[in-house]
Design a protein around this motif. Structure first.
Motif, PDB file in Angstrom:
ATOM      1  N   ALA A  13       0.836  -1.207   0.000  1.00  0.00           N
ATOM      2  CA  ALA A  13       0.000   0.000   0.000  1.00  0.00           C
ATOM      3  C   ALA A  13       0.869   1.255   0.000  1.00  0.00           C
ATOM      4  N   LEU A  14       1.968   1.235   0.753  1.00  0.00           N
ATOM      5  CA  LEU A  14       2.861   2.396   0.780  1.00  0.00           C
ATOM      6  C   LEU A  14       3.540   2.584  -0.574  1.00  0.00           C
ATOM      7  N   VAL A  15       3.919   1.495  -1.209  1.00  0.00           N
ATOM      8  CA  VAL A  15       4.489   1.576  -2.558  1.00  0.00           C
ATOM      9  C   VAL A  15       3.453   2.156  -3.525  1.00  0.00           C
ATOM     10  N   ALA A  16       2.207   1.707  -3.404  1.00  0.00           N
ATOM     11  CA  ALA A  16       1.139   2.232  -4.260  1.00  0.00           C
ATOM     12  C   ALA A  16       0.963   3.735  -4.030  1.00  0.00           C
ATOM     13  N   PRO A  70       9.952   7.183   5.448  1.00  0.00           N
ATOM     14  CA  PRO A  70       9.539   5.825   5.066  1.00  0.00           C
ATOM     15  C   PRO A  70      10.697   4.870   4.784  1.00  0.00           C
ATOM     16  N   VAL A  71      11.887   5.401   4.560  1.00  0.00           N
ATOM     17  CA  VAL A  71      13.050   4.523   4.394  1.00  0.00           C
ATOM     18  C   VAL A  71      13.231   3.661   5.643  1.00  0.00           C
ATOM     19  N   LEU A  72      12.968   4.254   6.816  1.00  0.00           N
ATOM     20  CA  LEU A  72      13.081   3.485   8.059  1.00  0.00           C
ATOM     21  C   LEU A  72      12.011   2.402   8.146  1.00  0.00           C
ATOM     22  N   TYR A  73      10.845   2.662   7.601  1.00  0.00           N
ATOM     23  CA  TYR A  73       9.793   1.638   7.536  1.00  0.00           C
ATOM     24  C   TYR A  73      10.242   0.501   6.617  1.00  0.00           C
ATOM     25  N   PHE A  74      10.713   0.880   5.420  1.00  0.00           N
ATOM     26  CA  PHE A  74      11.130  -0.146   4.456  1.00  0.00           C
ATOM     27  C   PHE A  74      12.366  -0.911   4.923  1.00  0.00           C
ATOM     28  N   ALA A  75      13.161  -0.338   5.804  1.00  0.00           N
ATOM     29  CA  ALA A  75      14.291  -1.066   6.395  1.00  0.00           C
ATOM     30  C   ALA A  75      13.810  -2.044   7.457  1.00  0.00           C
ATOM     31  N   LEU A  76      12.760  -1.683   8.177  1.00  0.00           N
ATOM     32  CA  LEU A  76      12.262  -2.522   9.270  1.00  0.00           C
ATOM     33  C   LEU A  76      11.531  -3.758   8.777  1.00  0.00           C
ATOM     34  N   VAL A  77      10.766  -3.644   7.711  1.00  0.00           N
ATOM     35  CA  VAL A  77       9.954  -4.777   7.244  1.00  0.00           C
ATOM     36  C   VAL A  77      10.793  -6.028   6.970  1.00  0.00           C
ATOM     37  N   PRO A  78      11.900  -5.938   6.231  1.00  0.00           N
ATOM     38  CA  PRO A  78      12.698  -7.159   6.035  1.00  0.00           C
ATOM     39  C   PRO A  78      13.255  -7.716   7.347  1.00  0.00           C
ATOM     40  N   LEU A  79      13.593  -6.830   8.279  1.00  0.00           N
ATOM     41  CA  LEU A  79      14.077  -7.302   9.580  1.00  0.00           C
ATOM     42  C   LEU A  79      12.985  -8.070  10.317  1.00  0.00           C
ATOM     43  N   LEU A  80      11.758  -7.572  10.246  1.00  0.00           N
ATOM     44  CA  LEU A  80      10.634  -8.274  10.862  1.00  0.00           C
ATOM     45  C   LEU A  80      10.424  -9.638  10.206  1.00  0.00           C
ATOM     46  N   LEU A  81      10.578  -9.693   8.905  1.00  0.00           N
ATOM     47  CA  LEU A  81      10.399 -10.955   8.181  1.00  0.00           C
ATOM     48  C   LEU A  81      11.501 -11.961   8.521  1.00  0.00           C
ATOM     49  N   VAL A  82      12.739 -11.509   8.481  1.00  0.00           N
ATOM     50  CA  VAL A  82      13.885 -12.399   8.709  1.00  0.00           C
ATOM     51  C   VAL A  82      13.897 -12.951  10.128  1.00  0.00           C
ATOM     52  N   THR A  83      13.505 -12.119  11.082  1.00  0.00           N
ATOM     53  CA  THR A  83      13.535 -12.545  12.481  1.00  0.00           C
ATOM     54  C   THR A  83      12.263 -13.267  12.915  1.00  0.00           C
ATOM     55  N   GLY A  84      11.248 -13.267  12.055  1.00  0.00           N
ATOM     56  CA  GLY A  84       9.983 -13.887  12.417  1.00  0.00           C
ATOM     57  C   GLY A  84       9.195 -13.073  13.434  1.00  0.00           C
ATOM     58  N   ALA A  94       1.899  -1.053  11.214  1.00  0.00           N
ATOM     59  CA  ALA A  94       2.276  -0.786   9.824  1.00  0.00           C
ATOM     60  C   ALA A  94       1.099  -0.170   9.059  1.00  0.00           C
ATOM     61  N   TRP A  95      -0.108  -0.721   9.270  1.00  0.00           N
ATOM     62  CA  TRP A  95      -1.284  -0.143   8.610  1.00  0.00           C
ATOM     63  C   TRP A  95      -1.543   1.277   9.107  1.00  0.00           C
ATOM     64  N   ALA A  96      -1.356   1.501  10.405  1.00  0.00           N
ATOM     65  CA  ALA A  96      -1.543   2.844  10.962  1.00  0.00           C
ATOM     66  C   ALA A  96      -0.518   3.808  10.348  1.00  0.00           C
ATOM     67  N   TYR A  97       0.708   3.337  10.178  1.00  0.00           N
ATOM     68  CA  TYR A  97       1.749   4.164   9.584  1.00  0.00           C
ATOM     69  C   TYR A  97       1.380   4.547   8.148  1.00  0.00           C
ATOM     70  N   VAL A  98       0.960   3.564   7.379  1.00  0.00           N
ATOM     71  CA  VAL A  98       0.607   3.822   5.983  1.00  0.00           C
ATOM     72  C   VAL A  98      -0.595   4.767   5.905  1.00  0.00           C
ATOM     73  N   ALA A  99      -1.576   4.571   6.771  1.00  0.00           N
ATOM     74  CA  ALA A  99      -2.746   5.463   6.775  1.00  0.00           C
ATOM     75  C   ALA A  99      -2.326   6.896   7.108  1.00  0.00           C
TER      76      ALA A  99
END
Length: 143
Positions: A13-16, A70-84, A94-99
């Motif tokens: 959504a943020l990319v959109a 938003p660079v800090l958001y896009f940096a955090l997402v892969p970290l959240l994914l990799v660490t589970g 994340a939805w609140a941030y994008v809104a």
């Protein structure tokens, strides 16, 4: 695995939003160029180009803003994914941030200063909460 995928949707959504602001910028500039045909001097250098497009600068400024915090958001997402650690709380934040960023973009482009400032503060607070939550979760998962 479900939350890992869920954290991607606000990212999409943020990319959109970034692409929509880019399209808005393109439309504003094309419209401006149709209303006021540029002369060679209007596009001769960076300062002249900025001056020529000043009447439609807000979408450009907002697009630039979307590549700052938003660079800090896009940096955090892969970290959240990799660490589970892409938890329901992180997905909700994340939805609140994008809104908040979407609202900020709308207010910025419309020239609404007070709502823009409030949404900027809200978005930064949410992003900070995401990073603090991640740091806390990392700390607890390391034990």
């Amino acid at each position: 695995m479900m939350m890992a995928r869920a954290i991607l949707w606000p990212s999409f959504a943020l990319v959109a939003l970034i692409f929509l602001v880019g399209i808005t910028l393109l439309q504003a500039r094309i419209g401006h160029m149709r209303r006021q045909r540029p002369r060679a001097a209007d596009l001769a250098d960076t300062d002249a180009t900025r001056a020529y497009f000043r009447p439609v600068e807000r979408p450009a400024a907002n697009l630039a803003n979307l590549f700052e915090m938003p660079v800090l958001y896009f940096a955090l997402v892969p970290l959240l994914l990799v660490t589970g650690l892409a938890t329901l709380a992180q997905v909700t934040l994340a939805w609140a941030y994008v809104a908040a960023r979407a609202g900020h973009s709308i207010a910025h482009i419309a020239g609404r200063v007070r709502p823009r400032f409030v949404l900027f503060l809200v978005s930064n607070a949410v992003l900070a909460a995401m990073w603090i939550g991640f740091a806390i979760d990392i700390g607890f998962s390391a034990r």
